[in-house]
Design a protein around this motif. Structure first.
Motif, mmCIF file in Angstrom:
data_model
loop_
_atom_site.group_PDB
_atom_site.id
_atom_site.type_symbol
_atom_site.label_atom_id
_atom_site.label_comp_id
_atom_site.label_asym_id
_atom_site.label_seq_id
_atom_site.Cartn_x
_atom_site.Cartn_y
_atom_site.Cartn_z
ATOM 1 N N UNK A 162 38.453 103.990 -37.982
ATOM 2 C CA UNK A 162 36.872 104.778 -38.034
ATOM 3 C C UNK A 162 36.228 104.281 -39.373
ATOM 4 N N UNK A 163 36.973 103.977 -40.364
ATOM 5 C CA UNK A 163 36.299 103.701 -41.529
ATOM 6 C C UNK A 163 35.619 102.379 -41.588
ATOM 7 N N UNK A 164 36.302 101.225 -40.868
ATOM 8 C CA UNK A 164 35.564 99.707 -40.635
ATOM 9 C C UNK A 164 34.490 100.215 -39.636
ATOM 10 N N UNK A 165 34.664 100.969 -38.405
ATOM 11 C CA UNK A 165 33.545 101.183 -37.721
ATOM 12 C C UNK A 165 32.102 101.650 -38.382
ATOM 13 N N UNK A 166 32.443 102.676 -39.272
ATOM 14 C CA UNK A 166 31.616 103.286 -40.038
ATOM 15 C C UNK A 166 30.801 102.441 -40.901
ATOM 16 N N UNK A 167 31.526 101.623 -41.721
ATOM 17 C CA UNK A 167 30.849 100.456 -42.338
ATOM 18 C C UNK A 167 30.023 99.399 -41.420
ATOM 19 N N UNK A 168 30.629 99.035 -40.326
ATOM 20 C CA UNK A 168 29.986 98.119 -39.580
ATOM 21 C C UNK A 168 28.750 98.784 -39.030
ATOM 22 N N UNK A 169 28.775 100.021 -38.642
ATOM 23 C CA UNK A 169 27.548 100.969 -38.040
ATOM 24 C C UNK A 169 26.574 100.946 -39.193
ATOM 25 N N UNK A 170 27.041 101.402 -40.239
ATOM 26 C CA UNK A 170 25.879 101.650 -41.292
ATOM 27 C C UNK A 170 25.203 100.294 -41.671
ATOM 28 N N UNK A 171 25.929 99.274 -41.579
ATOM 29 C CA UNK A 171 25.287 97.665 -41.913
ATOM 30 C C UNK A 171 24.325 97.519 -40.769
ATOM 31 N N UNK A 172 24.828 97.992 -39.691
ATOM 32 C CA UNK A 172 23.650 97.441 -38.386
ATOM 33 C C UNK A 172 22.721 98.434 -38.355
ATOM 34 N N UNK A 173 22.807 99.926 -38.909
ATOM 35 C CA UNK A 173 21.540 100.643 -39.289
ATOM 36 C C UNK A 173 20.535 99.984 -40.240
ATOM 37 N N UNK A 174 21.225 99.342 -41.093
ATOM 38 C CA UNK A 174 20.254 98.667 -42.294
ATOM 39 C C UNK A 174 19.638 97.393 -41.799
ATOM 40 N N UNK A 175 20.291 96.713 -40.819
ATOM 41 C CA UNK A 175 19.664 95.603 -40.089
ATOM 42 C C UNK A 175 18.541 96.207 -39.150
ATOM 43 N N UNK A 176 18.867 96.971 -38.412
ATOM 44 C CA UNK A 176 17.941 97.691 -37.483
ATOM 45 C C UNK A 176 16.923 98.185 -37.909
ATOM 46 N N UNK A 177 16.729 98.636 -39.461
ATOM 47 C CA UNK A 177 15.761 99.126 -40.102
ATOM 48 C C UNK A 177 14.799 98.127 -40.839
ATOM 49 N N UNK A 178 15.565 96.912 -41.292
ATOM 50 C CA UNK A 178 14.654 96.279 -42.035
ATOM 51 C C UNK A 178 14.404 94.731 -41.549
ATOM 52 N N UNK A 179 14.971 94.590 -40.116
ATOM 53 C CA UNK A 179 14.953 93.145 -39.632
ATOM 54 C C UNK A 179 14.222 93.472 -37.963
ATOM 55 N N UNK A 180 13.906 92.264 -37.474
ATOM 56 C CA UNK A 180 13.537 92.402 -35.811
ATOM 57 C C UNK A 180 14.673 91.633 -35.102
ATOM 58 N N UNK A 181 15.763 91.635 -35.761
ATOM 59 C CA UNK A 181 16.529 90.761 -34.833
ATOM 60 C C UNK A 181 17.057 91.546 -33.443
#
Length: 315
Positions: free
Chosen positions: A250-269
């Motif tokens: 769960x911890x790893x998934x949260x870290x990955x999802x939080x990073x994904x959220x940052x990329x979704x907010x800050x990039x157009x990938x």
């Protein structure tokens, strides 16, 4: 022709603005510099130039008194209404966008207090009674929402704003004390590590979290990490859950999802590219975990995140 240009400008903007001192004028609701010391009070309505996706070096204690809408704190997106009380840590991006504003706006929506970390941290080195406040400030690094304190928060704000000198400091400390003792709160932006009782365990936890934060995009095995620490996998699982409040997966998934959220907010990938970039091995699992943790799909998260600049939703 000007409207499309402005629209494109909003599409390109992904990073939060740094709030500069020269922009903190009394016309926007700030106190005059002569009236402030450690604590700065701001009261303003909406719409306002202050409502934007931004960050600054100070903590910000933010109380909403009118309207409802969407709050953006780090990578967290959620609803707000009157009584919404949040403490944001230094340089944590944030914004509040009202969705039900009456025609002509509202004269008062936000009661805000800003303060720096340094003076409080220095004082805490000499004053043991401030330990609970330092714990509060540590939680605030990733944003904390408090519940059940809205009426007292209004009283506290006006007491601080009306006072000067040492009386202002005393009123501010009373406000912090109520927040530090509040047990009905939630972290907003990300997972927060919970400390162990001894230094050796803290060192192990810090090393583990740093390792996960560094290598989150690569395959991570609880068994391999347990072996590195000289633990059985079952003992490692108990140790990790006690230290972080989460299972290893769960911890790893949260870290990955939080990073994904940052990329979704800050990039157009594309969403599918982000899925693999943060370490998930298939889109279905990524979408499922993202929905569990964020409460929305990755595509909806990105759509909602585009509101944080205050403009219309992007298409």
């Amino acid at each position: 022709m000007s409207a499309p240009k402005q629209h494109l400008s909003r599409q390109r903007q992904r990073q939060p603005e740094l709030e500069q001192d020269y922009a903190r004028t009394t016309t926007l609701g700030y106190e005059a510099p002569a009236d402030t010391g450690l604590v700065r009070c701001i009261a303003h309505g909406f719409p306002t130039p202050l409502a934007r996706w931004h960050f600054h070096d100070e903590y910000e204690l933010h109380l909403i008194t009118a309207t409802s809408g969407k709050a953006f704190v780090g990578d967290w997106i959620g609803p707000f209404q009157p009584g919404h009380l949040v403490l944001c840590g230094p340089r944590l991006p944030h914004n509040w966008i009202s969705m039900d504003m009456p025609e002509g706006g509202v004269p008062e929506r936000d009661l805000v207090i800003q303060f720096l970390h340094g003076p409080i941290a220095h004082a805490a080195e000499q004053i043991p009674e401030m330990a609970e406040v330092m714990a509060l400030l540590e939680r605030a690094r990733l944003g904390v929402e408090f519940f059940g304190l809205s009426d007292r928060a209004v009283q506290h704000f006006h007491a601080v704003k009306a006072a000067r000198g040492f009386q202002r400091l005393a009123a501010f400390c009373a406000y912090l004390s109520d927040l530090a003792r509040c047990t009905d709160f939630r972290q907003l932006s990300s997972v927060r590590m919970q400390g162990e009782e001894d230094d050796a365990a803290n060192d192990q936890v810090n090393a583990l979290v740093n390792r996960i934060m560094r290598d989150y995009a690569h395959p991570l095995s609880a068994g391999e990490l347990a072996l590195e620490l000289g633990m059985s996998e079952s003992r490692f699982s108990r140790f990790f859950r006690r230290a972080t409040g989460n299972t290893f997966t769960d911890f790893v998934n949260r870290i990955r999802v939080n990073r994904a959220g940052q990329l979704l907010m800050e990039t157009d990938r594309p969403v599918t590219h982000i899925c693999y970039e943060v370490g998930f091995n298939n889109a279905a699992n990524f979408n499922r975990r993202f929905l569990e943790i964020k409460g929305v799909t990755p595509s909806e998260f990105r759509r909602q995140a585009d509101h944080r600049f205050g403009g219309p939703p992007q298409t």
